[in-house]
Design an enzyme around this catalytic site. Structure first.
Site, mmCIF file in Angstrom:
data_model
loop_
_atom_site.group_PDB
_atom_site.id
_atom_site.type_symbol
_atom_site.label_atom_id
_atom_site.label_comp_id
_atom_site.label_asym_id
_atom_site.label_seq_id
_atom_site.Cartn_x
_atom_site.Cartn_y
_atom_site.Cartn_z
ATOM 1 C CB SER A 23 31.084 38.140 41.984
ATOM 2 O OG SER A 23 30.986 37.625 40.697
ATOM 3 C CE1 TYR A 66 35.562 41.307 41.231
ATOM 4 C CE2 TYR A 66 34.815 39.785 39.542
ATOM 5 C CZ TYR A 66 34.509 40.770 40.551
ATOM 6 O OH TYR A 66 33.197 41.125 41.002
HETATM 7 N N1 LIG Z 1 28.930 44.677 37.715
HETATM 8 C C1 LIG Z 1 28.884 43.511 37.950
HETATM 9 O O1 LIG Z 1 28.657 42.875 36.745
HETATM 10 C C2 LIG Z 1 29.278 42.601 38.881
HETATM 11 C C3 LIG Z 1 29.009 41.198 39.137
HETATM 12 C C4 LIG Z 1 29.002 40.783 40.258
HETATM 13 C C5 LIG Z 1 29.713 41.500 41.465
HETATM 14 N N2 LIG Z 1 29.834 42.738 41.331
HETATM 15 C C6 LIG Z 1 30.495 43.262 42.428
HETATM 16 O O2 LIG Z 1 29.513 44.325 42.968
HETATM 17 C C7 LIG Z 1 30.450 45.323 43.661
HETATM 18 C C8 LIG Z 1 30.303 46.624 42.959
HETATM 19 O O3 LIG Z 1 30.721 46.583 41.420
HETATM 20 P P1 LIG Z 1 29.898 47.776 40.445
HETATM 21 O O4 LIG Z 1 29.753 46.891 39.385
HETATM 22 O O5 LIG Z 1 28.929 48.648 40.896
HETATM 23 O O6 LIG Z 1 31.502 48.515 39.972
HETATM 24 P P2 LIG Z 1 31.755 49.984 39.673
HETATM 25 O O7 LIG Z 1 30.726 50.710 39.062
HETATM 26 O O8 LIG Z 1 33.369 49.846 39.056
HETATM 27 O O9 LIG Z 1 32.063 50.633 41.234
HETATM 28 C C9 LIG Z 1 32.967 50.202 42.127
HETATM 29 C C10 LIG Z 1 32.798 50.940 43.328
HETATM 30 O O10 LIG Z 1 33.724 50.315 44.311
HETATM 31 C C11 LIG Z 1 34.513 51.644 44.547
HETATM 32 N N3 LIG Z 1 36.013 51.125 44.574
HETATM 33 C C12 LIG Z 1 36.816 50.606 43.787
HETATM 34 N N4 LIG Z 1 37.849 50.681 44.107
HETATM 35 C C13 LIG Z 1 37.980 51.214 45.534
HETATM 36 C C14 LIG Z 1 39.055 51.196 46.487
HETATM 37 N N5 LIG Z 1 40.418 51.111 46.188
HETATM 38 N N6 LIG Z 1 38.610 52.064 47.540
HETATM 39 C C15 LIG Z 1 37.420 52.320 47.870
HETATM 40 N N7 LIG Z 1 36.417 51.966 46.926
HETATM 41 C C16 LIG Z 1 36.895 51.547 45.699
HETATM 42 C C17 LIG Z 1 34.440 52.675 43.577
HETATM 43 O O11 LIG Z 1 34.695 54.034 44.151
HETATM 44 P P3 LIG Z 1 35.311 55.140 43.028
HETATM 45 O O12 LIG Z 1 34.608 55.144 41.814
HETATM 46 O O13 LIG Z 1 35.161 56.299 44.094
HETATM 47 O O14 LIG Z 1 36.767 54.829 43.141
HETATM 48 C C18 LIG Z 1 33.193 52.389 43.098
HETATM 49 O O15 LIG Z 1 32.060 53.205 43.968
HETATM 50 C C19 LIG Z 1 32.010 44.993 43.374
HETATM 51 O O16 LIG Z 1 32.114 44.215 44.799
HETATM 52 C C20 LIG Z 1 31.768 44.054 42.381
HETATM 53 O O17 LIG Z 1 32.785 43.095 42.586
HETATM 54 C C21 LIG Z 1 29.614 43.384 40.164
#
Ligand SMILES: NC(=O)c1ccc[n+]([C@@H]2O[C@H](COP(=O)([O-])OP(=O)(O)OC[C@H]3O[C@@H](n4cnc5c(N)ncnc54)[C@H](OP(=O)(O)O)[C@@H]3O)[C@@H](O)[C@H]2O)c1
Length: 243
Positions: free
Chosen positions: A144, A157
Site C-alpha cells: 500500500s 494498518y
Molecule cells: N482498497 C484500497 O484502497 C487498497 C489500497 C492499498 C492496498 N490495499 C490492499 O489490497 C488488498 C486487498 O484489499 P481490498 O481493497 O480488495 O479489500 P476488501 O475488498 O476488503 O477485500 C479483502 C480481502 O481479504 C480477505 N480477508 C480479510 N481478512 C481476512 C482473513 N482474516 N483471512 C482471510 N482472508 C481475509 C477478504 O476475505 P473475506 O471477504 O472472505 O473475509 C477479502 O477477500 C489488501 O491487502 C489491502 O490492504 C487496498
C-alpha cells in the site's frame, strides 16, 4: 488475449472480493489454473464458478481465516492436494481498521499484523518447496502507499504494511538465489469496500479500479528478460505526481 499462463498455477489470498477477485480474473484470462482463498466460502464459490464460465479454467477454493496461524498450512495442503504445483503466490488478503494509533487495542493491532504481515510470511515459507519446482516462480505481495508514509488514523494498518514492505525486501534477497522473484505492488485508493471505510473523504469517482492493480500484478508476474522490478506503486491519477 494470449493464454500466457496456461499450465501455470496461481494462489490468490483474499480472492473472495475486491482487488483479489480482479487479480484472480486477470490470471484466469491468461489461462492460469487457480487456487482461491478467503474467509467466505459462498463468495469463493461464486468467484470460482464465474471464472470457470468466463475463461474455461480450473478454479479451486479453500476457505481459511488467515488470522489463525495454523490456516496457511491448511491452504498449502489444499493446494498440494489439488495441483501439487505453484508458480505464482499473490498475498493479497488484508484488513484495515481505522483508528488513532494510541487508541489501538491489542486485538486490533494483532489482527492487522497477523493478516497483513504474518500470513504472507507463513504462506511464502510453506509454499517455497513448490515454488522452487517452478521454472518461473513469483511471489507478489499487495502492499500500500501507507507502507511508505505515516497516515494519521490508519496507524496499525500503516505499521502492518511497513512490516510487509520490510519482509518483502528481505524475502526478495533471500529467495533470489533459489530462483523465486518477490515483488510488491503498492496501491493508493482503490474502489473496494476497504477504502470506503478507511477514506470516506475521497471522491469515489477518483478511485482506481481493482483491475488497475490486477494489471500491475500481471506485469510483475510475467516479467521476462533481464529487467528487475522491486515494486510498483500505483496512485490515483488526481494525486500530486512525485509526492
Ligand atoms: N482498497 C484500497 O484502497 C487498497 C489500497 C492499498 C492496498 N490495499 C490492499 O489490497 C488488498 C486487498 O484489499 P481490498 O481493497 O480488495 O479489500 P476488501 O475488498 O476488503 O477485500 C479483502 C480481502 O481479504 C480477505 N480477508 C480479510 N481478512 C481476512 C482473513 N482474516 N483471512 C482471510 N482472508 C481475509 C477478504 O476475505 P473475506 O471477504 O472472505 O473475509 C477479502 O477477500 C489488501 O491487502 C489491502 O490492504 C487496498
Amino acid at each position: 488475449m494470449q493464454r500466457t499462463m496456461q499450465g501455470r498455477v496461481v494462489l490468490v489470498s483474499g480472492a473472495s472480493g475486491g482487488i483479489g477477485t480482479a487479480i484472480a480474473a486477470a490470471f484466469a484470462a491468461r489461462g492460469a489454473s487457480l487456487m482461491l482463498t478467503g474467509r467466505s466460502q459462498d463468495r469463493l464459490d461464486e468467484v470460482a464458478e464465474e471464472l470457470r464460465q468466463r475463461f474455461d479454467v480450473v478454479a479451486e477454493t479453500v476457505c481459511a481465516d488467515l488470522a489463525d496461524p495454523a490456516a496457511p498450512a491448511r491452504v498449502i495442503a489444499a493446494l498440494r492436494a489439488a495441483y501439487n504445483r505453484l508458480d505464482v503466490l499473490v498475498n493479497n488478503a488484508g484488513i484495515a481498521l481505522p483508528g488513532a494509533l494510541c487508541r489501538t487495542s491489542v486485538e486490533q493491532w494483532d489482527l492487522q499484523m497477523a493478516v497483513n504481515a504474518r500470513a504472507p510470511l507463513l504462506l511464502s515459507s510453506l509454499a517455497l518447496e513448490l515454488l522452487q519446482q517452478s521454472d518461473d516462480a513469483v511471489i507478489v505481495n499487495i502492499g500500500s502507499v501507507v507502507a511508505h508514509k505515516g497516515y494519521a488514523g490508519q496507524g496499525a494498518y500503516t505499521a502492518s504494511k511497513h512490516a510487509l514492505l520490510g519482509l518483502t525486501r528481505v524475502l526478495a534477497k533471500e529467495l533470489q538465489q533459489l530462483g523465486v522473484r518477490v515483488h510488491l505492488v503498492s496501491p493508493g485508493g482503490v474502489a473496494t469496500p476497504m477504502i470506503s471505510e478507511m477514506r470516506p473523504d475521497i471522491d469515489a469517482s477518483e478511485l482506481m479500479q481493482p483491475e488497475d492493480v490486477a494489471e500491475a500484478v500481471i506485469f510483475v508476474a510475467l516479467a521476462r528478460g533481464n529487467a528487475l522490478v522491486d515494486e510498483i506503486e500505483l496512485r490515483r491519477r488526481s494525486s500530486e505526481p512525485w509526492k
